[in-house]
Design a protein around this motif. Structure first.
Motif, PDB file in Angstrom:
ATOM      1  N   ASP A   1      52.134  75.890  69.298  1.00 42.89           N
ATOM      2  CA  ASP A   1      53.154  76.819  69.051  1.00 42.89           C
ATOM      3  C   ASP A   1      54.442  76.465  69.895  1.00 42.89           C
ATOM      4  O   ASP A   1      55.620  76.748  69.035  1.00 42.89           O
ATOM      5  N   VAL A   2      54.307  76.290  70.954  1.00 51.86           N
ATOM      6  CA  VAL A   2      55.551  75.872  71.701  1.00 51.86           C
ATOM      7  C   VAL A   2      56.162  74.714  71.126  1.00 51.86           C
ATOM      8  O   VAL A   2      57.451  74.770  71.072  1.00 51.86           O
ATOM      9  N   VAL A   3      55.570  73.680  70.703  1.00 48.83           N
ATOM     10  CA  VAL A   3      56.157  72.565  69.823  1.00 48.83           C
ATOM     11  C   VAL A   3      56.878  73.148  68.781  1.00 48.83           C
ATOM     12  O   VAL A   3      57.757  72.487  68.280  1.00 48.83           O
ATOM     13  N   ASN A   4      55.905  73.933  67.874  1.00 49.10           N
ATOM     14  CA  ASN A   4      56.586  74.316  66.719  1.00 49.10           C
ATOM     15  C   ASN A   4      57.844  75.166  66.970  1.00 49.10           C
ATOM     16  O   ASN A   4      58.933  75.121  66.280  1.00 49.10           O
ATOM     17  N   VAL A   5      57.980  76.090  67.908  1.00 54.69           N
ATOM     18  CA  VAL A   5      59.199  76.804  68.239  1.00 54.69           C
ATOM     19  C   VAL A   5      60.292  75.819  68.430  1.00 54.69           C
ATOM     20  O   VAL A   5      61.409  75.926  68.005  1.00 54.69           O
ATOM     21  N   LEU A   6      60.022  74.715  69.502  1.00 56.37           N
ATOM     22  CA  LEU A   6      61.028  73.981  69.662  1.00 56.37           C
ATOM     23  C   LEU A   6      61.549  73.031  68.509  1.00 56.37           C
ATOM     24  O   LEU A   6      62.917  72.825  68.342  1.00 56.37           O
ATOM     25  N   ASN A   7      60.624  72.828  67.659  1.00 55.96           N
ATOM     26  CA  ASN A   7      61.026  71.920  66.332  1.00 55.96           C
ATOM     27  C   ASN A   7      61.879  72.699  65.538  1.00 55.96           C
ATOM     28  O   ASN A   7      62.757  72.553  64.859  1.00 55.96           O
ATOM     29  N   GLU A   8      61.278  74.110  65.400  1.00 57.50           N
ATOM     30  CA  GLU A   8      62.136  74.997  64.534  1.00 57.50           C
ATOM     31  C   GLU A   8      63.711  75.126  65.046  1.00 57.50           C
ATOM     32  O   GLU A   8      64.690  75.337  64.350  1.00 57.50           O
ATOM     33  N   ILE A   9      63.808  75.140  66.570  1.00 52.67           N
ATOM     34  CA  ILE A   9      65.259  75.305  67.065  1.00 52.67           C
ATOM     35  C   ILE A   9      66.134  74.082  66.683  1.00 52.67           C
ATOM     36  O   ILE A   9      67.134  74.185  66.529  1.00 52.67           O
ATOM     37  N   ARG A  10      65.338  73.026  66.836  1.00 48.79           N
ATOM     38  CA  ARG A  10      66.030  71.768  66.504  1.00 48.79           C
ATOM     39  C   ARG A  10      66.381  71.757  65.136  1.00 48.79           C
ATOM     40  O   ARG A  10      67.138  70.488  64.521  1.00 48.79           O
TER      41      ARG A  10
ATOM     42  N   SER B   1      61.207  63.336  72.757  1.00 48.35           N
ATOM     43  CA  SER B   1      60.198  62.621  73.730  1.00 48.35           C
ATOM     44  C   SER B   1      59.413  63.868  74.269  1.00 48.35           C
ATOM     45  O   SER B   1      58.218  63.958  74.474  1.00 48.35           O
ATOM     46  N   ILE B   2      59.990  65.014  74.707  1.00 47.01           N
ATOM     47  CA  ILE B   2      59.421  66.231  75.289  1.00 47.01           C
ATOM     48  C   ILE B   2      58.369  67.019  74.245  1.00 47.01           C
ATOM     49  O   ILE B   2      57.411  67.214  74.553  1.00 47.01           O
ATOM     50  N   THR B   3      58.809  67.371  72.915  1.00 46.77           N
ATOM     51  CA  THR B   3      57.941  67.603  72.099  1.00 46.77           C
ATOM     52  C   THR B   3      56.618  66.708  71.675  1.00 46.77           C
ATOM     53  O   THR B   3      55.513  67.109  71.591  1.00 46.77           O
ATOM     54  N   ASP B   4      57.021  65.414  71.748  1.00 50.36           N
ATOM     55  CA  ASP B   4      55.878  64.401  71.596  1.00 50.36           C
ATOM     56  C   ASP B   4      54.790  64.745  72.767  1.00 50.36           C
ATOM     57  O   ASP B   4      53.651  64.650  72.572  1.00 50.36           O
ATOM     58  N   GLY B   5      55.551  64.771  73.982  1.00 47.49           N
ATOM     59  CA  GLY B   5      54.690  64.768  75.336  1.00 47.49           C
ATOM     60  C   GLY B   5      53.733  66.186  75.039  1.00 47.49           C
ATOM     61  O   GLY B   5      52.437  66.040  75.523  1.00 47.49           O
ATOM     62  N   LEU B   6      54.333  67.002  74.789  1.00 43.60           N
ATOM     63  CA  LEU B   6      53.634  68.345  74.559  1.00 43.60           C
ATOM     64  C   LEU B   6      52.527  68.347  73.527  1.00 43.60           C
ATOM     65  O   LEU B   6      51.228  69.054  73.717  1.00 43.60           O
ATOM     66  N   HIS B   7      52.894  67.834  72.423  1.00 40.89           N
ATOM     67  CA  HIS B   7      51.904  67.551  71.424  1.00 40.89           C
ATOM     68  C   HIS B   7      50.869  66.886  71.810  1.00 40.89           C
ATOM     69  O   HIS B   7      49.508  66.871  71.433  1.00 40.89           O
ATOM     70  N   ALA B   8      51.056  65.676  72.314  1.00 39.14           N
ATOM     71  CA  ALA B   8      49.934  64.791  73.082  1.00 39.14           C
ATOM     72  C   ALA B   8      48.995  66.003  73.945  1.00 39.14           C
ATOM     73  O   ALA B   8      47.681  65.659  74.172  1.00 39.14           O
ATOM     74  N   LEU B   9      49.627  66.710  74.811  1.00 45.58           N
ATOM     75  CA  LEU B   9      48.975  67.620  75.667  1.00 45.58           C
ATOM     76  C   LEU B   9      48.112  68.532  74.877  1.00 45.58           C
ATOM     77  O   LEU B   9      46.727  68.419  75.239  1.00 45.58           O
TER      78      LEU B   9
END
Length: 561
Positions: free
Chosen positions: A195-204, A284-292
Motif C-alpha cells: 500500500d505504501v508503494v501504491n501511494v507513492l506511485n499515485e503521487i508520482r 528505484s525506491i518503489t521497486d525496493g519496497l515492492h521487493a520487500l
C-alpha cells in the motif's frame, strides 16, 4: 469471496487458535446432542428434549470453563468436571425432596466457592462454577428422581465427546499456532508495504488515482489487530515450552515491525516530498519496497532466514545512492525529500529484520520441557485483609441472595433466574459489572425470542399420549395427562382434585359410582375379547376423556387406545 473471508478471519484470529477452539466446541456439542438423542430414542425415554439438551450443554460448558492450557491437564479437568456435574445433579434432586431452601443454600455455596477458590486453584474454581451451573439447570428443569440416571449419562457423554475432540480429533498445539500467527503477521506487513508503494506511485502519477490511502489505513489496522492476537497467544506458548526470554524478544520484534510500518504510513501521508524526487530515484525506491513486500510474503510461506540480509543490502544500496545525490544536487526541497525517502527505506529495513527475528523465535523444533515457576523471595508479602477473590465471592453471593429476595418479595416466580443473573454479571469492578449487565440485556432478549421460536416448533404431546396404554414400563397411569374443560391438560396427580372442583366427581354415593357405565363397557369389551385402554386421554369419538377408571366415574366417555 472465500479468499477475502479467509484473509479477514486470519486478521481476527491469526493461527486459527480461536477458530479451532470453536470448531471443537461446536462439534462436541452437536455430537453429544445427537448421541443422547439416539440413546433416548432407542430406549423410548419419555420427554427426551431436556436430556439431550443437557448433554449438549455439558460439552459446551466444558469447552468454555476448562482453564488448563496443557492438553493433558485439560483432559484431567474434564474428567473431574464429569464427576462434579453428575454429583451436582444427584445432590440437587435429593436436596429438593428435603426443601427448596436447602437446594438454594447448596447453590449459594457453589457460587461462593467459584470465586473464593480462584486464589488457590483455577481448576477447583472452574469445577465449582460448573457445579453451580448444573444445580441451576437441574433445579430449573424440575428433574425427577427417576430420571437422574439419564442426566448423569448425558453429562458423561457431553464431556466425553469434548475430551475426544480435545485429545484426538482436533488437538491444540500452541507453539505451532504461534508460528502460523507470525506468518499471518508477515503477510499483513507485506500488504501494508504494498500500500505504501501504491501511494507513492499515485503521487508520482504512475498509476490511476484510487483511494490508496484509505486502503493503507485499513491494512495498518489489520497489522495492529494481528499483533494483539499474537500477544494473547504467547502466554499459552510459554506454558508449552517457549522460554520467557524468547517471548520477550518476540514481543519486541513485533512491536518494532508495527512501529516501522506506522512510521512509513506517516511519511507517505505528506505527499509533497515524493513529487520532489527525481524519477529514477523514486522508481528505484518503489521497486525496493515492492521487493520487500514480495520477500515478506515468501518469507511467511518458506521462513527464509536470508530475508533480512537480502532486503538490507537492497535498501542500503538505495540509501547510498540517495546520499551521493544529496552531495551533488542543489535543487530546492530535494534535501527534505531525500531525508523522507531515507526514513522510509530505513523503516523497510527494520520491518524485514523484525519479521525475520520473530519467525526465528517461533521456529523451535523441540521446545524444552516447561518448568514450574519458582517463587520470588524478594516479592512483598500479601497485605492483611480479604483477598481480591474472597471479596469477589462475597459480592457475588450477596448480590445473588439480595436479588432473589427482592424477586420473592415482589412476587416474581422466576427468582432463581433473577438471582443467577445477579451472580453472572459480577466482575470485580463497578464499571466492568455494568458493561456485563448492558451486554446481557440484548443477549437475554435475543435468547428469549429464539427460545420462543424453538418452543413453537416442538409438537405438544400433552393432549394425547399414546405410550401410556402401549408401554406400562415407561409411564404409570397416574402420569398420563387428562383433559378437563376449563382446566387444560392435567396429569394423574392433579386430575382428581380438578374433577371434584368441576363438580364431575361427587364425594359420596359410592354405590352409584360403582354401578357406572364402566361395568357395562368392560363387559362389552370383554365379549369382544378386547380390553379398554385405561390411560388414554381421548374418548372413542376423539373427544376429551379422563385417564383410567376415573374417567368412567366422572360420567365421561370411556377411554380407548
Amino acid at each position: 469471496m472465500i479468499g477475502g473471508i479467509a484473509a479477514r478471519l486470519e486478521v481476527i484470529d491469526p493461527g486459527a487458535v480461536r477458530t479451532r477452539r470453536g470448531v471443537r466446541a461446536a462439534c462436541a456439542t452437536v455430537l453429544a446432542w445427537a448421541t443422547m438423542l439416539a440413546v433416548t430414542v432407542a430406549f423410548d425415554v419419555a420427554d427426551p428434549l431436556r436430556i439431550t439438551l443437557f448433554a449438549a450443554g455439558a460439552a459446551f460448558e466444558g469447552a468454555l470453563l476448562a482453564p488448563d492450557p496443557l492438553p493433558r491437564d485439560r483432559l484431567r479437568t474434564l474428567g473431574w468436571a464429569t464427576l462434579a456435574c453428575s454429583g451436582a445433579v444427584v445432590a440437587t434432586v435429593h436436596l429438593s425432596l428435603i426443601g427448596v431452601w436447602v437446594t438454594a443454600g447448596f447453590l449459594v455455596l457453589l457460587m461462593f466457592a467459584s470465586f473464593a477458590l480462584r486464589s488457590w486453584s483455577a481448576r477447583a474454581a472452574s469445577l465449582a462454577l460448573m457445579g453451580a451451573i448444573t444445580v441451576y439447570i437441574t433445579g430449573g428443569g424440575h428433574v425427577t428422581l427417576g430420571r437422574v440416571g439419564w442426566f448423569v449419562l448425558a453429562a458423561v457423554i457431553g464431556f466425553g465427546w469434548l475430551a475426544l475432540w480435545e485429545s484426538v480429533l482436533l488437538p491444540d498445539d500452541p507453539l505451532r499456532s504461534l508460528a502460523r500467527s507470525v506468518q499471518a503477521f508477515s503477510r499483513r506487513a507485506a500488504d501494508t508495504v504494498d500500500d505504501v508503494v501504491n501511494v507513492l506511485n499515485e503521487i508520482r502519477g504512475v498509476t490511476p488515482s484510487e483511494p490508496a490511502g484509505r486502503v493503507l489505513h485499513v491494512h495498518l489496522e489489520r497489522v495492529c489487530s494481528c499483533r494483539s492476537a499474537i500477544e494473547r497467544q504467547i502466554a499459552g506458548a510459554v506454558v508449552r515450552g517457549l522460554r520467557e526470554a524468547d517471548a520477550d524478544h518476540l514481543r519486541v520484534a513485533l512491536h518494532s515491525a508495527q512501529k516501522a510500518l506506522q512510521d512509513m504510513a506517516e511519511q507517505v501521508r505528506v505527499p509533497t516530498w515524493a513529487g520532489s524526487l527525481p524519477g529514477d530515484l523514486a522508481g528505484s525506491i518503489t521497486d525496493g519496497l515492492h521487493a520487500l513486500a514480495v520477500d515478506l510474503r515468501d518469507h511467511a510461506a518458506e521462513a527464509s532466514t536470508h530475508l533480512a540480509a537480502r532486503s538490507a543490502r537492497t535498501l542500503r544500496g538505495h540509501l547510498d545512492a540517495a546520499l551521493a545525490r544529496t552531495a551533488t544536487t542543489s535543487v530546492p526541497g530535494e534535501t527534505i525529500a531525500l531525508l523522507a525517502a531515507l526514513s522510509v527505506l530505513g523503516d523497510g529495513e527494520l520491518v524485514a529484520q523484525s519479521v525475520t527475528r520473530a519467525t526465528l523465535l517461533t521456529s523451535i523444533s523441540e521446545p524444552p520441557a516447561p518448568s514450574a515457576p519458582s517463587p520470588d523471595p524478594s516479592a512483598p508479602p500479601d497485605p492483611p485483609g480479604l483477598s481480591p477473590t474472597m471479596a469477589l465471592a462475597i459480592q457475588a453471593v450477596v448480590a445473588a441472595v439480595v436479588a432473589g429476595g427482592i424477586a420473592t418479595v415482589v412476587g416474581n416466580e422466576q427468582r432463581l433466574v433473577v438471582a443467577w443473573t445477579a451472580f453472572v454479571i459480577i466482575a470485580g469492578s463497578a464499571g466492568l459489572s455494568t458493561r456485563r449487565a448492558m451486554v446481557r440485556i440484548p443477549a437475554t432478549i435475543v435468547g428469549a425470542v429464539a427460545g420462543v421460536l424453538l418452543a413453537a416448533t416442538v409438537p405438544d404431546h400433552g393432549a394425547v399420549d399414546g405410550r401410556c396404554g402401549r408401554d406400562r414400563r415407561v409411564l404409570h397411569h397416574r402420569d398420563c395427562p387428562g383433559v378437563i374443560p376449563g382446566h387444560g391438560v392435567l396429569d394423574g396427580n392433579r386430575l382428581r382434585p380438578a374433577v371434584r372442583a368441576a363438580g364431575q366427581l361427587p364425594r359420596s354415593d359410592h354405590r352409584q359410582r360403582r354401578r357406572g357405565p364402566h361395568r357395562r363397557v368392560c363387559s362389552r369389551d370383554r365379549r369382544a375379547h378386547r380390553r379398554p385402554d385405561p390411560c388414554s386421554a381421548r374418548g372413542p369419538a376423539g373427544g376429551p376423556g379422563i385417564p383410567g377408571r376415573l374417567g368412567h366415574r366422572a360420567g365421561l366417555a370411556p377411554s380407548w387406545p
